[in-house]
Design a protein around this motif. Structure first.
Motif, mmCIF file in Angstrom:
data_model
loop_
_atom_site.group_PDB
_atom_site.id
_atom_site.type_symbol
_atom_site.label_atom_id
_atom_site.label_comp_id
_atom_site.label_asym_id
_atom_site.label_seq_id
_atom_site.Cartn_x
_atom_site.Cartn_y
_atom_site.Cartn_z
ATOM 1 N N ILE A 1 0.828 -1.213 0.000
ATOM 2 C CA ILE A 1 0.000 0.000 0.000
ATOM 3 C C ILE A 1 0.858 1.257 0.000
ATOM 4 O O ILE A 1 0.664 2.175 -0.805
ATOM 5 N N THR A 2 1.831 1.301 0.929
ATOM 6 C CA THR A 2 2.624 2.529 1.068
ATOM 7 C C THR A 2 3.553 2.773 -0.113
ATOM 8 O O THR A 2 3.807 3.922 -0.477
ATOM 9 N N THR A 3 4.054 1.692 -0.710
ATOM 10 C CA THR A 3 5.014 1.851 -1.802
ATOM 11 C C THR A 3 4.334 2.041 -3.154
ATOM 12 O O THR A 3 4.627 2.983 -3.888
ATOM 13 N N VAL A 4 3.411 1.124 -3.471
ATOM 14 C CA VAL A 4 2.786 1.142 -4.800
ATOM 15 C C VAL A 4 1.638 2.151 -4.877
ATOM 16 O O VAL A 4 1.532 2.919 -5.837
ATOM 17 N N ALA A 5 0.773 2.153 -3.858
ATOM 18 C CA ALA A 5 -0.417 3.001 -3.914
ATOM 19 C C ALA A 5 -0.154 4.435 -3.464
ATOM 20 O O ALA A 5 -0.925 5.336 -3.796
ATOM 21 N N ILE A 6 0.915 4.644 -2.695
ATOM 22 C CA ILE A 6 1.178 5.995 -2.177
ATOM 23 C C ILE A 6 2.432 6.612 -2.796
ATOM 24 O O ILE A 6 2.367 7.657 -3.444
ATOM 25 N N ARG A 7 3.591 5.940 -2.618
ATOM 26 C CA ARG A 7 4.845 6.597 -3.001
ATOM 27 C C ARG A 7 4.977 6.859 -4.505
ATOM 28 O O ARG A 7 5.246 7.983 -4.927
ATOM 29 N N VAL A 8 4.806 5.820 -5.313
ATOM 30 C CA VAL A 8 5.045 5.977 -6.756
ATOM 31 C C VAL A 8 4.078 6.984 -7.390
ATOM 32 O O VAL A 8 4.519 7.918 -8.078
ATOM 33 N N PRO A 9 2.745 6.857 -7.167
ATOM 34 C CA PRO A 9 1.839 7.854 -7.772
ATOM 35 C C PRO A 9 2.108 9.270 -7.268
ATOM 36 O O PRO A 9 2.012 10.230 -8.030
#
Length: 472
Positions: free
Chosen positions: A411-419
């Motif tokens: 969640i934190t890496t794919v759904a938050i950081r990258v976008p």
């Protein structure tokens, strides 16, 4: 009088032996046990970070800023292809700590033998596959042509010599699962000194460039792996390292995959996200890439207490879950997290005050030091948040719940950081800054760290981790 001297000598010998012996963390003060276990790992993480730091200093000073950027650009690919070992290491560490806590000698022997064999198989896979995928991945990252060859040679050498790196990390993880963080530290210190000597020899004297740095690291880690293997082979009072235990049994293989796969998958997700973000990083040019490398080296020191206490909590929780002492796990989790956050706050403060001097070691380019320090300030608060995430995730993993930390990382890496990174870059585009503001890379990282800490705390409080212990 002579008898008293003899007793004193005996006590000294005993204490020295006890220092390098496995530690039972199911007894005694939780906070003291965790700190005593974490301190050698903290020192070890400093030594581990010296691997990367010395590499960067030697390359930056003797080859140039572009070579420094090359070493940094190679890191996401290196991490991506190491996910197999991350899974084995985490699975082995959890199984070892729980079986050791439950005093199950036969299961302990089988799990250690299984991890040794799986590491050998994984090493061969990486050695065969990696040389064919390195350049395509570097092109996917939009790696500048000026550093392409350096990146490729650095990675290929490390992957061909991957067995040393793999076995050190996995065997030292087994030692820590047994409560012995001191032996792993000693072996790592020996390897670090060797790495520094070889770095200077290969790069400064032989002028081998980036390839010399990779070769020095591969040799040093192979030496540390051999020392770990000798240590384990001589721990016959706790488990047996006989030939028939090296045959991967169905139960141990299944448990190791079940426990380790989520952590390996988490590392894969993180590495893929790093690759995606690295592509954005590369779009800002060589200066920003080099600044990113410097920050990540300093970041390694800021993260050390978090990783050290996180690993300590995994071993602590694993042993106490194996002994069915759940109240003790919760008490240790609270004390360990508070201590880790306090230590992280102090180290972060020191880096903010003295960071520019540390960054000046890597390069003589004043503009690069100024840019690096500006970006480092953005991350500052996030290190304290990461102390919470690492400690509570460590508890959940030690209890056998590796899925929850995986989903949180997803969640934190794919759904938050990258976008968020690409979103900020897109919204801050101007004619002068066609790719947006480069701060987007670090603002997005800070947000993912803080939100990750909040989500981890919520899931830890729910207590599902208590139901995930291995069947003893």
């Amino acid at each position: 009088m002579e008898q008293q001297k003899s007793e004193t000598k005996t006590k000294k010998k005993f204490n020295l032996a006890a220092l390098f012996a496995p530690t039972d963390m199911t007894e005694g003060s939780p906070g003291k046990r965790i700190v005593a276990f974490a301190i050698p790992m903290l020192i070890g993480n400093i030594a581990q970070q010296l691997y990367n730091t010395v590499d960067s200093i030697v390359v930056g000073r003797y080859v140039g800023d572009n070579a420094l950027a090359a070493v940094g650009s190679a890191s996401p690919i290196l991490n991506l292809l190491l996910v197999l070992f991350v899974g084995i290491s985490v699975g082995a560490s959890i199984m070892v700590s729980q079986y050791f806590g439950a005093k199950q000698r036969e299961e302990l022997s089988g799990s250690i033998g299984c991890s040794i064999t799986l590491t050998a198989i994984s090493s061969v896979i990486i050695m065969v596959v990696a040389p064919f995928v390195v350049r395509p991945l570097l092109r996917l990252l939009n790696t500048p042509d000026s550093i392409m060859d350096w990146c490729a040679s650095y990675l290929i050498i490390l992957f061909v010599g991957i067995a040393g790196m793999a076995y050190y990390n996995i065997l030292s993880g087994i030692l820590r699962g047994l409560g012995d963080s001191v032996s792993a530290l000693v072996y790592l210190l020996v390897a670090t000194v060797l790495n520094i000597v070889l770095d200077i020899l290969f790069v400064a004297s032989f002028r081998m460039g980036v390839a010399g740095v990779a070769l020095a690291t591969a040799i040093a880690q192979a030496v540390s792996a051999i020392m770990c293997m000798f240590k384990l082979a001589n721990m016959k009072e706790i488990f047996e390292l006989k030939l028939h235990y090296l045959k991967p049994g169905k139960k141990h293989t299944t448990d190791m995959i079940r426990l380790g796969l989520p952590s390996g998958f988490t590392q894969a997700i993180f590495s893929m996200a790093m690759i995606v973000v690295q592509s954005l990083t590369n779009s800002f040019g060589e200066m920003f890439i080099a600044a990113n490398v410097i920050i990540m080296r300093v970041d390694g020191f800021a993260m050390m207490p978090n990783f050290s206490f996180g690993t300590a909590m995994t071993t602590y929780a694993g042993q106490n879950v194996g002994a069915r002492k759940y109240d003790r796990v919760e008490k240790g989790a609270k004390e360990g997290t508070v201590i880790a956050a306090a230590v992280s706050a102090v180290i972060t403060g020191l880096i903010l005050i003295f960071g520019k001097y540390l960054m000046g070691i890597f390069t003589e380019t004043g503009e690069l030091v100024k840019l690096s320090m500006h970006l480092m300030r953005i991350l500052a608060v996030g290190y304290i948040a990461m102390a919470v995430t690492q400690c509570l995730s460590g508890v959940m993993r030690g209890a056998g719940d590796t899925m929850t930390p995986m989903w949180i990382s997803l969640i934190t890496t794919v759904a938050i950081r990258v976008p968020l990174a690409y979103g900020i870059a897109w919204m801050t585009r101007t004619p002068e800054l066609p790719n947006g503001r480069n701060e987007c890379v670090f603002i997005s990282l800070l947000c993912s760290w803080v939100l990750g800490a909040l989500i981890t705390l919520i899931f830890y409080k729910k207590g599902a981790w208590k139901k995930r212990a291995l069947e003893n």
